[in-house]
Motif scaffolding. Sequence first.
Motif, PDB file in Angstrom:
ATOM      1  N   HIS A  91      16.937  32.290  36.490  1.00 18.03           N
ATOM      2  CA  HIS A  91      16.686  31.950  35.095  1.00 18.03           C
ATOM      3  C   HIS A  91      16.394  33.217  34.291  1.00 18.03           C
ATOM      4  N   THR A 148      21.290  20.427  35.690  1.00 12.58           N
ATOM      5  CA  THR A 148      20.900  19.168  36.308  1.00 12.58           C
ATOM      6  C   THR A 148      21.459  17.998  35.502  1.00 12.58           C
ATOM      7  N   ALA A 199       7.866  20.796  33.757  1.00 16.09           N
ATOM      8  CA  ALA A 199       8.135  21.172  35.149  1.00 16.09           C
ATOM      9  C   ALA A 199       6.846  21.537  35.870  1.00 16.09           C
ATOM     10  N   PHE A 231      23.642  25.508  37.371  1.00 14.53           N
ATOM     11  CA  PHE A 231      22.420  24.748  37.659  1.00 14.53           C
ATOM     12  C   PHE A 231      22.064  23.785  36.525  1.00 14.53           C
ATOM     13  N   GLU A 250      12.037  27.046  40.777  1.00 12.90           N
ATOM     14  CA  GLU A 250      13.046  27.890  40.139  1.00 12.90           C
ATOM     15  C   GLU A 250      13.440  27.373  38.762  1.00 12.90           C
ATOM     16  N   THR A 251      13.239  26.093  38.516  1.00 10.84           N
ATOM     17  CA  THR A 251      13.652  25.484  37.258  1.00 10.84           C
ATOM     18  C   THR A 251      12.873  26.082  36.083  1.00 10.84           C
ATOM     19  N   SER A 298      14.535  16.425  31.733  1.00 12.62           N
ATOM     20  CA  SER A 298      15.578  17.011  30.905  1.00 12.62           C
ATOM     21  C   SER A 298      15.817  16.220  29.628  1.00 12.62           C
ATOM     22  N   LEU A 314      12.251  22.975  42.133  1.00 13.75           N
ATOM     23  CA  LEU A 314      11.508  22.848  40.880  1.00 13.75           C
ATOM     24  C   LEU A 314      10.821  24.154  40.496  1.00 13.75           C
ATOM     25  N   ALA A 327      23.202  19.063  40.639  1.00 10.26           N
ATOM     26  CA  ALA A 327      23.376  19.875  39.445  1.00 10.26           C
ATOM     27  C   ALA A 327      24.851  20.243  39.338  1.00 10.26           C
TER      28      ALA A 327
END
Length: 375
Positions: free
Chosen positions: A130, A155, A241, A153, A357-358, A91, A355, A204
């Motif tokens: 997302h 983080t 990611a 969410f 889903e990120t 991030s 991860l 998060a």
Amino acid sequence: MPLYLTEDQTMLRDTARDFVREQAPVRHLRELRDSANPDGFSRDLWKQFAEMGFTGILIGEDQGGLGLGHIEAGVVLEEIGRNLSPSPFLSTAVAAVEALKGTPHAARWFPSILAGEAVAALAIDERAKHGANITLKAERAGNGFRLTGTKQFVTHGHAADVILVAARTAGAENEDAGITLFAVERGAAGLEATPERLADASIAARLNFDGVEVDADAVIGEVDHGADPLARLLRAGRAGASAELLGVGGGAMDMTVDYLKERKQFGLRIGSFQALQHRAAHLYSEMEVARAAVLKAQQLLDAGDARADEAVHVAKAMTGLATTLAVQEGIQMHGGIGMTDAYDIGFYMKRARVLAETFGDSNYHADQLARMAGY
């Protein structure tokens, strides 16, 4: 471009592998999970990342960084994934740095990031999945803006020194035009962060912006034209990611192969059973195809190629699928004990789920590729 690392990149990989394996192995995740650490990561470890020079990989040499690229950032992220190391590297040193490049905010935040003193969070998503819909409002208020709405969410959102917030200053919720990106500093009046632990033990936050006032200097880029820095942030974040997912999948695969070589049934090592050999070979091939996709995306990003967006979508979709296969096969081949807290393989499954889903899951990126192709 060849799909393998150069000699210098291989040296960086070896350095990162040794450092992360020694300083932040899987037991570090266990310790953080079971401790009272409120951040979800170690600030001392973050300073060590800085001492190694990792936090400056994407920062130009003229600003004190290493002036390297997404391939090198991905090399570090893969080792972070392989060891499940809780870290704000993705991030902060990747996505946020890329968004802040070329803006006045770089001079404000890059020195602190280089020193391992600052952590950035990304307040993009507002729904369960997302997507591009931005509804958090930023209304003109005197010399600046007033932010009202919620983000999910985020983080490190409860512990970050600066939060990059995508807000709407004009247009409809599904339009790129009218998005503005803001840098909101920690402790802003009216900002409430509610931390929640995710399935992989990371933390998060849900952020509530109740009339948070920021001045005009908080704008990243131009008002109503935040889609450009946001796109840079997302490209870098998704490629990063993907690299971390490779590490998670690779770590799970290595652990599973080692288990096949050690575990015995009927007086034989289970790795000698042909059915399991076929499954292991299939997994290896899927991981290698995903690795090629990630490296291609990183190369195109570093080259500033117009095809980078498409390649990043491919990489995120493929690593999501391949790593999901890796952790599922790992659990299956370990048997019931793989689901217990006694074995590390279960932690890989949980990290892979979060991860994946990120920055969008495989279905999201497959849909984006279809839309880009005119479907």
